[in-house]
Design a protein around this motif. Structure first.
Motif, PDB file in Angstrom:
ATOM      1  N   ILE A 158      76.437  34.987  42.721  1.00 46.62           N
ATOM      2  CA  ILE A 158      75.506  35.211  41.612  1.00 46.62           C
ATOM      3  C   ILE A 158      75.176  33.887  40.922  1.00 46.62           C
ATOM      4  CG2 ILE A 158      75.281  36.259  39.320  1.00 46.62           C
ATOM      5  CD1 ILE A 158      76.854  38.680  40.509  1.00 46.62           C
ATOM      6  N   LYS A 178      72.789  32.017  43.151  1.00 47.98           N
ATOM      7  CA  LYS A 178      71.461  32.628  43.082  1.00 47.98           C
ATOM      8  C   LYS A 178      70.735  32.167  41.826  1.00 47.98           C
ATOM      9  CE  LYS A 178      71.038  36.319  41.142  1.00 47.98           C
ATOM     10  NZ  LYS A 178      70.761  37.397  40.272  1.00 47.98           N
ATOM     11  N   ASP A 179      71.436  32.192  40.683  1.00 49.87           N
ATOM     12  CA  ASP A 179      70.823  31.761  39.428  1.00 49.87           C
ATOM     13  C   ASP A 179      70.443  30.286  39.467  1.00 49.87           C
ATOM     14  OD1 ASP A 179      71.112  34.327  38.431  1.00 49.87           O
ATOM     15  OD2 ASP A 179      72.970  33.875  37.348  1.00 49.87           O
ATOM     16  N   LEU A 221      67.354  29.972  41.664  1.00 44.73           N
ATOM     17  CA  LEU A 221      66.193  30.537  40.978  1.00 44.73           C
ATOM     18  C   LEU A 221      65.681  29.570  39.914  1.00 44.73           C
ATOM     19  CD1 LEU A 221      64.199  32.819  40.337  1.00 44.73           C
ATOM     20  CD2 LEU A 221      65.943  33.760  38.799  1.00 44.73           C
ATOM     21  N   LEU A 252      61.158  36.285  40.689  1.00 43.52           N
ATOM     22  CA  LEU A 252      62.057  37.100  39.873  1.00 43.52           C
ATOM     23  C   LEU A 252      62.298  38.466  40.501  1.00 43.52           C
ATOM     24  CD1 LEU A 252      60.670  36.140  36.367  1.00 43.52           C
ATOM     25  CD2 LEU A 252      62.887  35.500  37.334  1.00 43.52           C
ATOM     26  N   LEU A 253      61.268  39.055  41.049  1.00 42.02           N
ATOM     27  CA  LEU A 253      61.416  40.355  41.706  1.00 42.02           C
ATOM     28  C   LEU A 253      62.360  40.254  42.897  1.00 42.02           C
ATOM     29  CD1 LEU A 253      60.380  43.342  42.164  1.00 42.02           C
ATOM     30  CD2 LEU A 253      58.751  42.316  43.738  1.00 42.02           C
ATOM     31  N   VAL A 268      64.824  38.146  43.528  1.00 41.86           N
ATOM     32  CA  VAL A 268      66.240  37.895  43.240  1.00 41.86           C
ATOM     33  C   VAL A 268      66.885  38.995  42.401  1.00 41.86           C
ATOM     34  CG1 VAL A 268      66.058  35.399  43.455  1.00 41.86           C
ATOM     35  CG2 VAL A 268      65.805  36.460  41.216  1.00 41.86           C
ATOM     36  N   LYS A 269      66.103  39.847  41.797  1.00 40.55           N
ATOM     37  CA  LYS A 269      66.663  40.896  40.952  1.00 40.55           C
ATOM     38  C   LYS A 269      66.674  42.274  41.615  1.00 40.55           C
ATOM     39  CE  LYS A 269      65.900  38.412  36.800  1.00 40.55           C
ATOM     40  NZ  LYS A 269      65.642  38.400  35.408  1.00 40.55           N
ATOM     41  N   ARG A 270      66.127  42.381  42.810  1.00 40.17           N
ATOM     42  CA  ARG A 270      66.081  43.683  43.482  1.00 40.17           C
ATOM     43  C   ARG A 270      67.485  44.074  43.949  1.00 40.17           C
ATOM     44  NH1 ARG A 270      63.233  42.193  49.231  1.00 40.17           N
ATOM     45  NH2 ARG A 270      64.725  40.606  49.791  1.00 40.17           N
ATOM     46  N   ASP A 271      67.684  45.360  44.108  1.00 40.97           N
ATOM     47  CA  ASP A 271      68.984  45.880  44.497  1.00 40.97           C
ATOM     48  C   ASP A 271      69.063  46.271  45.960  1.00 40.97           C
ATOM     49  OD1 ASP A 271      70.046  45.648  41.957  1.00 40.97           O
ATOM     50  OD2 ASP A 271      69.415  47.645  41.361  1.00 40.97           O
TER      51      ASP A 271
END
Length: 66
Positions: A27, A30-31, A34, A59-60, A62-65
Motif C-alpha cells: 500500500i 502504491k501511494d 501514485l 485514481l480510479l 489504484v483505488k478499485r477493489d
C-alpha cells in the motif's frame, strides 16, 4: 508449509504476508507511485482541465477493489 494443495494453503500464505507486513508495504508503494505519477502529470505543459481525466483514471485504477 507451502508444499502440496492443502485446503488452507491460500489462507496460510495470506497470513504469512500479513505477519511480514507485506500488505502495508504494498500500500505504501502504491501511494508513492501514485503521488509520483500525479506529480508528473502536473508537470505536463497542458491545460489543467485536460489533465483532469488522466488524474481521474489514475485514481480510479489504484483505488478499485477488483
Amino acid at each position: 508449509m507451502l508444499n502440496g494443495n492443502a485446503a488452507d494453503k491460500v489462507a496460510r500464505v495470506l497470513q504469512l504476508y500479513r505477519d511480514c507486513k507485506i500488505d502495508e508495504w504494498a500500500i505504501a508503494q502504491k501511494d508513492l507511485f501514485l503521488n509520483d505519477a500525479l506529480g508528473y502529470i502536473e508537470e505536463i505543459a497542458v491545460l489543467a482541465k485536460r489533465k483532469q481525466p488522466l488524474k481521474d483514471l489514475a485514481l480510479l485504477l489504484v483505488k478499485r477493489d477488483y
